[in-house]
Motif scaffolding. Structure first.
Motif, PDB file in Angstrom:
ATOM      1  N   LYS A  93     -27.454 -21.260 -29.012  1.00 54.14           N
ATOM      2  CA  LYS A  93     -27.204 -21.103 -27.576  1.00 54.14           C
ATOM      3  C   LYS A  93     -26.837 -22.446 -26.958  1.00 54.14           C
ATOM      4  O   LYS A  93     -27.161 -23.504 -27.502  1.00 54.14           O
ATOM      5  CB  LYS A  93     -28.446 -20.545 -26.869  1.00 54.14           C
ATOM      6  CG  LYS A  93     -28.843 -19.148 -27.321  1.00 54.14           C
ATOM      7  CD  LYS A  93     -30.101 -18.708 -26.591  1.00 54.14           C
ATOM      8  CE  LYS A  93     -30.543 -17.326 -27.044  1.00 54.14           C
ATOM      9  NZ  LYS A  93     -31.812 -16.906 -26.378  1.00 54.14           N
ATOM     10  N   SER A  94     -26.177 -22.386 -25.807  1.00 55.54           N
ATOM     11  CA  SER A  94     -25.925 -23.592 -25.025  1.00 55.54           C
ATOM     12  C   SER A  94     -27.065 -23.769 -24.024  1.00 55.54           C
ATOM     13  O   SER A  94     -27.797 -22.816 -23.726  1.00 55.54           O
ATOM     14  CB  SER A  94     -24.596 -23.487 -24.272  1.00 55.54           C
ATOM     15  OG  SER A  94     -24.642 -22.428 -23.327  1.00 55.54           O
TER      16      SER A  94
ATOM     17  N   ASP B 293     -21.252 -16.437 -22.620  1.00 54.43           N
ATOM     18  CA  ASP B 293     -21.534 -17.838 -22.303  1.00 54.43           C
ATOM     19  C   ASP B 293     -21.629 -18.080 -20.799  1.00 54.43           C
ATOM     20  O   ASP B 293     -21.685 -19.226 -20.361  1.00 54.43           O
ATOM     21  CB  ASP B 293     -20.437 -18.728 -22.906  1.00 54.43           C
ATOM     22  CG  ASP B 293     -20.874 -20.188 -23.041  1.00 54.43           C
ATOM     23  OD1 ASP B 293     -22.099 -20.438 -23.093  1.00 54.43           O
ATOM     24  OD2 ASP B 293     -20.004 -21.069 -23.081  1.00 54.43           O
TER      25      ASP B 293
ATOM     26  N   SER C 188     -23.139 -29.039 -28.941  1.00 53.91           N
ATOM     27  CA  SER C 188     -24.538 -28.646 -29.160  1.00 53.91           C
ATOM     28  C   SER C 188     -25.257 -29.620 -30.079  1.00 53.91           C
ATOM     29  O   SER C 188     -26.416 -29.977 -29.839  1.00 53.91           O
ATOM     30  CB  SER C 188     -24.593 -27.232 -29.756  1.00 53.91           C
ATOM     31  OG  SER C 188     -24.121 -26.270 -28.833  1.00 53.91           O
TER      32      SER C 188
ATOM     33  N   GLN D  69     -27.133 -21.432 -21.114  1.00 57.86           N
ATOM     34  CA  GLN D  69     -27.584 -20.062 -21.354  1.00 57.86           C
ATOM     35  C   GLN D  69     -29.101 -19.937 -21.282  1.00 57.86           C
ATOM     36  O   GLN D  69     -29.626 -18.827 -21.353  1.00 57.86           O
ATOM     37  CB  GLN D  69     -27.105 -19.591 -22.734  1.00 57.86           C
ATOM     38  CG  GLN D  69     -25.607 -19.363 -22.818  1.00 57.86           C
ATOM     39  CD  GLN D  69     -25.172 -18.984 -24.219  1.00 57.86           C
ATOM     40  OE1 GLN D  69     -25.066 -19.832 -25.098  1.00 57.86           O
ATOM     41  NE2 GLN D  69     -24.920 -17.712 -24.444  1.00 57.86           N
TER      42      GLN D  69
ATOM     43  N   ALA E 240     -33.509 -23.274 -28.350  1.00 55.89           N
ATOM     44  CA  ALA E 240     -32.301 -22.531 -27.958  1.00 55.89           C
ATOM     45  C   ALA E 240     -31.066 -23.066 -28.672  1.00 55.89           C
ATOM     46  O   ALA E 240     -30.237 -22.297 -29.179  1.00 55.89           O
ATOM     47  CB  ALA E 240     -32.111 -22.609 -26.442  1.00 55.89           C
TER      48      ALA E 240
END
Length: 363
Positions: free
Chosen positions: A175-176, A229, A133, A179, A170
């Motif tokens: 978050k990825s 996920d 990330s 997502q 995000a």
């Protein structure tokens, strides 16, 4: 051929699993970090019992399965996105694959050192995902800086900037990219960035042979995380797989049965990876060979023909097609034809999973 990258922390069983995947691969599996520097690459056959059945119907001399390429990438460590542990080099290797197989250690063994000193699969997952990330966020922020200047007078740049800022928000929220809900246009806009957390992912929960049949509490934690996920979990035992490849073929089923399973999880992992990559299979079959051909979901008959040879696509006339189940139920192509189950499909036909096909084309 599409590629799946095997990633994870050091000493979680990545290279051992890779060796088992490619049977006689020479990837070094050692009990110290960074034993894999340059990525090892192996071509793996996709298990498919339908091939044997079709080959029997056609009395085929040879069976050729579909294949997927697996890449064994060195173990990442905390700080990889800032270059720790050769992190920048390893992250670039991940950027080059189409999907990620994240091996997570779900076994205890005092003889195998864990880089963090204890077994905690969720912590391990978070370390890897955070580094991916952070790498994405750094890339996106640099892109935002360049795009913001262009966006003052360019509508395309304005649209790109909106997507980039959406993703940056995000990622900052933990978050990825996978997502984040994106339209087809937005997905296409960021495609060239090769974002790491946008890649589809499978978590391979690596357990001891005693937990292969039932799993354990570590596996359950991984499953709970993966459900958030939008990822799949496959339970494997690198230990079992490494032992299997040392056994004669005729002894493997008995060994697995003694553990309470039909397979060590490796076949499931290969099939799951194939599906994760958005791949589909159609077959050609005859006395010479029965073969599985790999296509992307949604390909038309001419495009599928082009996988065999570009001349087939250019000169495509029609495809004689029968569903796998219809052919097997009737036991022969001639019997399927008599019942009208063999169809003549044109250029607009979208090939379905398991179609058995014969292409007609002009040279």
């Amino acid at each position: 051929m599409l590629r799946a990258g095997i990633v994870g922390l050091p000493n979680v069983g990545k290279s051992t699993l890779f060796n088992a995947l490619v049977a006689n691969a020479k990837a070094e599996a050692a009990n110290f970090p960074f034993c894999t520097i340059e990525p090892n690459v192996g071509i793996v056959s996709v298990p498919d019992e339908r091939l044997n059945i079709l080959a029997k119907i056609s009395s085929s001399a040879e069976i050729i399965p579909a294949r997927v390429e697996f890449v064994d990438i060195a173990g990442l460590v905390k700080g990889a996105s800032q270059g720790e542990g050769l992190g920048n080099q390893f992250l670039s290797h991940i950027r080059e694959v189409d999907a990620i197989v994240h091996v997570v250690r779900c076994f205890e063994n005092d003889d195998i050192i864990h880089v963090a000193g204890s077994i905690d699969p969720l912590r391990d997952i978070e370390i890897i995902n955070l580094e991916l990330s952070l790498a994405d966020l750094g890339q996106i922020e640099r892109r935002i800086d360049r795009t913001r200047k262009q966006a003052r007078a360019n509508k395309e740049a304005q649209a790109e900037l909106a997507v980039l800022e959406k993703l940056a928000t995000a990622l900052n929220e933990g978050k990825s990219v996978r997502q984040v809900s994106l339209t087809e246009e937005e997905t296409e806009t960021i495609k060239g960035l090769g974002l790491l957390t946008a890649k589809p992912i499978i978590y391979a929960a690596n357990v001891s042979e005693n937990d292969l049949a039932t799993g354990n509490e570590y596996v359950e934690k991984v499953r709970q995380f993966a459900s958030v996920d939008n990822a799949q979990v496959v339970v494997v035992s690198a230990q079992v797989e490494s032992e299997l490849i040392e056994l004669p073929e005729e002894d493997r089923a008995d060994f697995l049965a003694s553990l309470g399973v039909e397979e060590g999880g490796l076949k499931s992992l290969i099939r799951a990876t194939y599906a994760l990559l958005g791949l589909r299979t159609y077959f050609t079959t005859g006395p010479k060979e029965t073969r599985a051909w790999t296509i992307h979901a949604g390909m038309t008959a001419p495009q599928a023909a082009g996988v065999i040879h570009s001349d087939f696509e250019r000169g495509f006339i029609r495809a004689e097609t029968v569903a796998y189940n219809d052919l097997v139920t009737n036991g022969a192509m001639s019997a399927a034809k008599e019942k009208g189950l063999v169809r003549s499909e044109g250029k607009e036909y979208v090939v379905q999973e398991g179609d058995v096909m014969l292409f007609r084309f002009n040279v």
